[in-house]
Design an enzyme around this catalytic site. Structure first.
Site, PDB file in Angstrom:
ATOM      1  N   LYS A 170     -51.179  20.002  -9.087  1.00 57.15           N
ATOM      2  CA  LYS A 170     -50.864  18.602  -8.768  1.00 57.15           C
ATOM      3  C   LYS A 170     -51.067  18.327  -7.283  1.00 57.15           C
ATOM      4  CE  LYS A 170     -49.545  14.378  -9.317  1.00 57.15           C
ATOM      5  NZ  LYS A 170     -48.212  13.966  -9.744  1.00 57.15           N
ATOM      6  N   LYS A 238     -45.881  11.914   1.101  1.00 57.25           N
ATOM      7  CA  LYS A 238     -44.991  13.037   0.784  1.00 57.25           C
ATOM      8  C   LYS A 238     -45.755  14.173   0.133  1.00 57.25           C
ATOM      9  CE  LYS A 238     -43.072  13.123  -3.061  1.00 57.25           C
ATOM     10  NZ  LYS A 238     -43.288  13.710  -4.419  1.00 57.25           N
TER      11      LYS A 238
END
Length: 295
Positions: A170, A238
């Site tokens: 991811k 982030k």
């Protein structure tokens, strides 16, 4: 497994919960959090706390924005660990870091449960359509147990390897998103500055070797000046920082990702809550060019 708990009923979580209910699973959500009320009206049952939910279900899923949110829900007061029973499978759809994956996995397995990190890709559109890509890290046995459940909202569901492996993939995906969106911003603005229609350039590139799926995500939103968040700049920031941290940890140079990260950070200063395609805005401001649809 028939009883499912889901914590994190937001833009992604709500349609995933609806798919679980449609697939016949008795699905629990936390009362008063996120879009829980809409889920309850759709047919979800109510749990008072993560602990209470863990006590009632066979499989518990979380989908939360930050590593600290994950730790709070898992090990905080009235957290999942307090209600964890032997045989419970817990999987986390959040995009966090391997350290968080390993930390909660160790705590869960010590109490007789099983854990999978299972980040998802496909955005709210994929969640709505039930076509998400789901990348899982954990034991093969746990993966096979939850795969039918994940099929409720996932189209491509892969077992990557040990705990933390799904998170790595991811982060690879999302650091590429940052690089692609930064490059596409330059592509679109350059087309406009040269007097070439962005729409025509996009149509040609889509049929050529320079195309990336990120173009499909961004071009219509930019042309329509619609920056409502599907995946916000601050969340991409982030994720890229997590990827860069992993790179430093394994002594892996990520020069292009560093450049993409600078563009994302620049956009975050003013456009944090907007969609990631707002990465184009600082460049538009510098060049006095606005990329929009030619009416």
């Amino acid at each position: 497994m028939k009883k499912i708990g889901y914590i994190g009923v937001g833009t992604m979580g709500l349609p995933m919960v609806k798919h679980l209910i449609d697939s016949g699973y008795e699905t629990y959500v936390l009362e008063g959090r996120g879009k829980a009320q809409e889920a309850i009206e759709y047919g979800a049952k109510v749990a008072k706390s993560p602990k209470n939910m863990a006590l009632q279900v066979d499989c518990l899923m979380t989908c939360l924005p930050l590593p600290e949110n994950v730790r709070e829900v898992y090990v905080g007061d009235e957290g999942i660990l307090e209600g964890l029973h032997r045989g419970l499978i817990v999987l986390d759809h959040s995009t966090v870091d391997q350290e968080t994956n390993t930390y909660v996995s160790n705590l869960i397995t010590e109490k007789g449960g099983e854990f999978l990190d299972a980040p998802v890709s496909g955005g709210p559109m994929g969640a709505e359509a039930g076509t998400l890509t789901i990348m899982c890290g954990g034991t093969e046995e746990a993966f096979e147990k939850v795969k039918p459940i994940l099929s409720s909202y996932g189209e491509y569901i892969a077992h990557v390897g040990k705990v933390g492996s799904g998170t790595v993939v991811k982060l690879l995906n999302n650091m590429l998103i940052g690089v692609h969106q930064a490059a596409l911003a330059e592509c679109y603005v350059m087309a406009e500055k040269c007097g070439v229609s962005t729409e025509i350039a996009y149509d040609i590139i889509k049929r050529s070797s320079g195309f990336s799926k990120s173009m499909d995500w961004s071009v219509e939103a930019i042309l329509n000046r619609n920056f409502n968040p599907r995946f916000s700049v601050e969340l991409l920031h982030k994720d890229i920082q997590l990827a860069l941290s992993l790179g430093r940890e394994i002594d892996m140079p990520l020069d292009l990702v560093e450049l993409g990260a600078k563009k994302v950070a620049e956009a975050k200063e003013k456009y944090a809550k907007e969609d990631i395609c707002a990465i184009i805005k600082p460049l538009e401001n510098k060049t006095n060019i606005t990329v929009k649809r030619n009416l």
